[in-house]
Design an enzyme around this catalytic site. Structure first.
Site, PDB file in Angstrom:
ATOM      1  N   SER A   1      -4.873  -2.604  15.247  1.00  0.00           N
ATOM      2  CA  SER A   1      -4.248  -1.832  16.317  1.00  0.00           C
ATOM      3  C   SER A   1      -5.225  -1.380  17.395  1.00  0.00           C
ATOM      4  O   SER A   1      -4.905  -1.424  18.586  1.00  0.00           O
ATOM      5  CB  SER A   1      -3.535  -0.629  15.718  1.00  0.00           C
ATOM      6  OG  SER A   1      -4.432   0.158  14.952  1.00  0.00           O
TER       7      SER A   1
ATOM      8  N   ARG B   1     -10.847   7.558   4.271  1.00  0.00           N
ATOM      9  CA  ARG B   1     -10.670   6.462   3.312  1.00  0.00           C
ATOM     10  C   ARG B   1     -11.995   5.828   2.894  1.00  0.00           C
ATOM     11  O   ARG B   1     -12.021   4.734   2.366  1.00  0.00           O
ATOM     12  CB  ARG B   1      -9.772   5.382   3.911  1.00  0.00           C
ATOM     13  CG  ARG B   1      -8.380   5.850   4.289  1.00  0.00           C
ATOM     14  CD  ARG B   1      -7.387   4.699   4.287  1.00  0.00           C
ATOM     15  NE  ARG B   1      -6.273   4.862   5.193  1.00  0.00           N
ATOM     16  CZ  ARG B   1      -5.298   5.749   5.058  1.00  0.00           C
ATOM     17  NH1 ARG B   1      -5.313   6.612   4.064  1.00  0.00           N
ATOM     18  NH2 ARG B   1      -4.315   5.811   5.944  1.00  0.00           N
TER      19      ARG B   1
ATOM     20  N   CYS C   1      -3.933   6.287   0.279  1.00  0.00           N
ATOM     21  CA  CYS C   1      -3.346   5.013  -0.154  1.00  0.00           C
ATOM     22  C   CYS C   1      -2.918   5.011  -1.619  1.00  0.00           C
ATOM     23  O   CYS C   1      -2.377   4.018  -2.104  1.00  0.00           O
ATOM     24  CB  CYS C   1      -4.332   3.877   0.111  1.00  0.00           C
ATOM     25  SG  CYS C   1      -4.705   3.685   1.870  1.00  0.00           S
TER      26      CYS C   1
ATOM     27  N   CYS D   1      -0.032   4.429   1.730  1.00  0.00           N
ATOM     28  CA  CYS D   1      -0.354   5.510   2.673  1.00  0.00           C
ATOM     29  C   CYS D   1       0.817   5.895   3.571  1.00  0.00           C
ATOM     30  O   CYS D   1       0.881   7.023   4.050  1.00  0.00           O
ATOM     31  CB  CYS D   1      -1.594   5.170   3.487  1.00  0.00           C
ATOM     32  SG  CYS D   1      -1.654   3.489   4.073  1.00  0.00           S
TER      33      CYS D   1
ATOM     34  N   CYS E   1       0.861  -1.184   0.000  1.00  0.00           N
ATOM     35  CA  CYS E   1       0.000   0.000   0.000  1.00  0.00           C
ATOM     36  C   CYS E   1       0.896   1.232   0.000  1.00  0.00           C
ATOM     37  O   CYS E   1       2.111   1.114   0.127  1.00  0.00           O
ATOM     38  CB  CYS E   1      -0.937   0.017   1.204  1.00  0.00           C
ATOM     39  SG  CYS E   1      -2.323   1.155   0.947  1.00  0.00           S
TER      40      CYS E   1
ATOM     41  N   LYS F   1     -11.997  -5.168   3.761  1.00  0.00           N
ATOM     42  CA  LYS F   1     -11.363  -4.224   4.682  1.00  0.00           C
ATOM     43  C   LYS F   1     -12.315  -3.054   4.879  1.00  0.00           C
ATOM     44  O   LYS F   1     -12.643  -2.336   3.934  1.00  0.00           O
ATOM     45  CB  LYS F   1     -10.035  -3.747   4.115  1.00  0.00           C
ATOM     46  CG  LYS F   1      -9.367  -2.684   4.972  1.00  0.00           C
ATOM     47  CD  LYS F   1      -7.963  -2.402   4.518  1.00  0.00           C
ATOM     48  CE  LYS F   1      -7.381  -1.243   5.300  1.00  0.00           C
ATOM     49  NZ  LYS F   1      -6.016  -0.933   4.915  1.00  0.00           N
TER      50      LYS F   1
ATOM     51  N   LYS G   1     -10.804  -7.687   7.887  1.00  0.00           N
ATOM     52  CA  LYS G   1     -10.147  -6.713   8.762  1.00  0.00           C
ATOM     53  C   LYS G   1     -11.088  -5.561   9.044  1.00  0.00           C
ATOM     54  O   LYS G   1     -11.687  -5.072   8.088  1.00  0.00           O
ATOM     55  CB  LYS G   1      -8.910  -6.210   8.031  1.00  0.00           C
ATOM     56  CG  LYS G   1      -8.166  -5.094   8.686  1.00  0.00           C
ATOM     57  CD  LYS G   1      -7.059  -4.632   7.797  1.00  0.00           C
ATOM     58  CE  LYS G   1      -6.403  -3.430   8.413  1.00  0.00           C
ATOM     59  NZ  LYS G   1      -5.437  -2.832   7.555  1.00  0.00           N
TER      60      LYS G   1
ATOM     61  N   GLU H   1     -16.800  -8.700  -2.458  1.00  0.00           N
ATOM     62  CA  GLU H   1     -15.399  -8.252  -2.576  1.00  0.00           C
ATOM     63  C   GLU H   1     -14.442  -9.447  -2.567  1.00  0.00           C
ATOM     64  O   GLU H   1     -13.471  -9.484  -3.333  1.00  0.00           O
ATOM     65  CB  GLU H   1     -15.029  -7.310  -1.420  1.00  0.00           C
ATOM     66  CG  GLU H   1     -15.702  -5.950  -1.463  1.00  0.00           C
ATOM     67  CD  GLU H   1     -15.026  -4.991  -2.441  1.00  0.00           C
ATOM     68  OE1 GLU H   1     -13.964  -5.336  -3.003  1.00  0.00           O
ATOM     69  OE2 GLU H   1     -15.568  -3.889  -2.648  1.00  0.00           O
TER      70      GLU H   1
HETATM   71  C1  PBG Z   1      -2.588   0.467   5.136  1.00  0.00           C
HETATM   72  C2  PBG Z   1      -2.953  -0.314   6.335  1.00  0.00           C
HETATM   73  C3  PBG Z   1      -3.654   0.104   7.476  1.00  0.00           C
HETATM   74  C4  PBG Z   1      -3.648  -0.956   8.355  1.00  0.00           C
HETATM   75  C5  PBG Z   1      -2.975  -2.007   7.722  1.00  0.00           C
HETATM   76  N1  PBG Z   1      -2.578  -1.592   6.472  1.00  0.00           N
HETATM   77  C6  PBG Z   1      -4.220   1.421   7.848  1.00  0.00           C
HETATM   78  C7  PBG Z   1      -5.353   1.991   7.104  1.00  0.00           C
HETATM   79  O1  PBG Z   1      -5.953   1.388   6.200  1.00  0.00           O
HETATM   80  O2  PBG Z   1      -5.640   3.133   7.439  1.00  0.00           O
HETATM   81  C8  PBG Z   1      -4.247  -0.949   9.723  1.00  0.00           C
HETATM   82  C9  PBG Z   1      -3.630  -1.887  10.666  1.00  0.00           C
HETATM   83  C10 PBG Z   1      -3.993  -1.717  12.085  1.00  0.00           C
HETATM   84  O3  PBG Z   1      -4.804  -0.854  12.497  1.00  0.00           O
HETATM   85  O4  PBG Z   1      -3.438  -2.479  12.880  1.00  0.00           O
HETATM   86  N2  PBG Z   1      -3.540   0.631   4.165  1.00  0.00           N
HETATM   87 ZN    ZN Z   2      -3.046   2.327   2.693  1.00  0.00          ZN
END
Ligand code: PBG
Ligand code: ZN
Length: 274
Positions: free
Chosen positions: A225, A168, A81, A73, A71, A146, A199, A184
């Site tokens: 996270s 996003r 992204c 970002c 990605c 996602k 996710k 998806e």
């Molecule tokens: C990048 C990405 C993200 C996460 C994993 N890959 C952040 C987002 O989409 O903003 C989040 C991972 C996490 O919160 O542990 N696109």
């Molecule tokens: Zn990203």
């Protein structure tokens, strides 16, 4: 994030040795470049931080599976992204970046490529590009379902990837949509994804279960996270027993049908569960 920090390549190697000796299934890399720009140049540079990290792990810690987050970002000055045109991410230009970034990771030795951007057509674009570059055996783990989630906030702070404007929601999924996740996933599989992921995990256990029942491919879940940080914070306040909360949350994800889980608890869980 509690217990987690940005690592230099030296520190990363020590971390990876620990992961290998604990018997973890692998690691996933997120790169944070020294310079960010509008073209995310460091994401696909042969000497970029992620490419150097992959090569170092493959050389120094053989046998540890290396997945890369594909990605942009963390590499763009605005934190989106992909390529921003007229205030929004331009899908088709971003596909070209994704193809370049994926090929550069494969060249550096990545075992599995995990696109997390949610652009339309990305799996097909990456598959075609890596096949042409001679990596037809490198699998794609797609972040297929996602959601546009608040639970990514601690990651964005840690990875310095918070969008500077907007959000996003034009490319990530609406949390209210359940069945869209199955569409998806089906699309990503048609485009050539080898494994798929849902996710976040705990707020979307129903989606994991539906995906498990509908598709016969390896299914991952990402305990993100915010999920991790909530549990650690509650434990820090004396409200929850940390180990039990960790194990119960991971068990619930497994019970819902995930074959593997990406989690910030990985080392602790491996130590505890053996
Ligand atoms: C990048 C990405 C993200 C996460 C994993 N890959 C952040 C987002 O989409 O903003 C989040 C991972 C996490 O919160 O542990 N696109
Ligand atoms: Zn990203």
């Amino acid at each position: 994030m509690p217990g987690h920090a940005q690592l230099s390549i030296d520190q990363l190697l020590r971390e990876c040795e620990q992961c290998r000796s604990l018997g973890l299934g692998g690691v996933i890399l997120f790169g944070i470049p020294e310079r960010k720009d509008e073209m995310a140049s460091e994401a696909y540079a042969a000497e970029g931080i992620t490419q150097r990290a992959i090569r170092a792990i493959k050389r120094e810690v053989p046998g540890l599976l290396v997945i890369t987050d594909v990605c942009h970002c963390e590499y763009t000055s605005h934190g989106h992204c992909g390529f921003v045109k007229n205030g929004d991410v331009d899908n088709d230009t971003t596909l070209k970046w994704l193809a370049k970034t994926a090929v550069s990771h494969a060249r550096a030795g990545a075992d599995i490529l995990a696109p997390s951007d949610m652009m339309d057509g990305r799996v097909a674009a990456i598959r075609a590009a890596i096949d042409e570059a001679g990596f037809s055996n490198t699998p794609i783990l797609s972040y297929a379902a996602k959601y546009a989630s608040v639970f990514y906030s601690p990651f964005r702070e840690a990875a310095e990837s918070t969008p500077q404007f907007g959000d996003r929601r034009s490319y990530q999924m609406d949390p209210a949509n359940g069945r869209e996740a199955l569409r998806e996933i089906a699309l990503d599989l048609e485009e050539g994804a080898d494994m798929v992921m849902v996710k976040p995990a705990m707020p979307y256990l129903d989606v994991i279960r539906q995906a498990r029942d509908a598709f016969d491919v390896p299914l991952g879940a990402y305990q993100v996270s915010g999920e991790f940080s909530m549990i650690v914070a509650a434990a820090g306040n004396g409200w929850l027993d940390l180990e039990r909360a960790m194990v119960e949350s991971l068990t619930s994800i497994r019970r819902a049908g995930a074959d593997f889980t990406l989690t910030y608890f990985a080392k602790d869980a491996a130590q505890l569960l053996g």
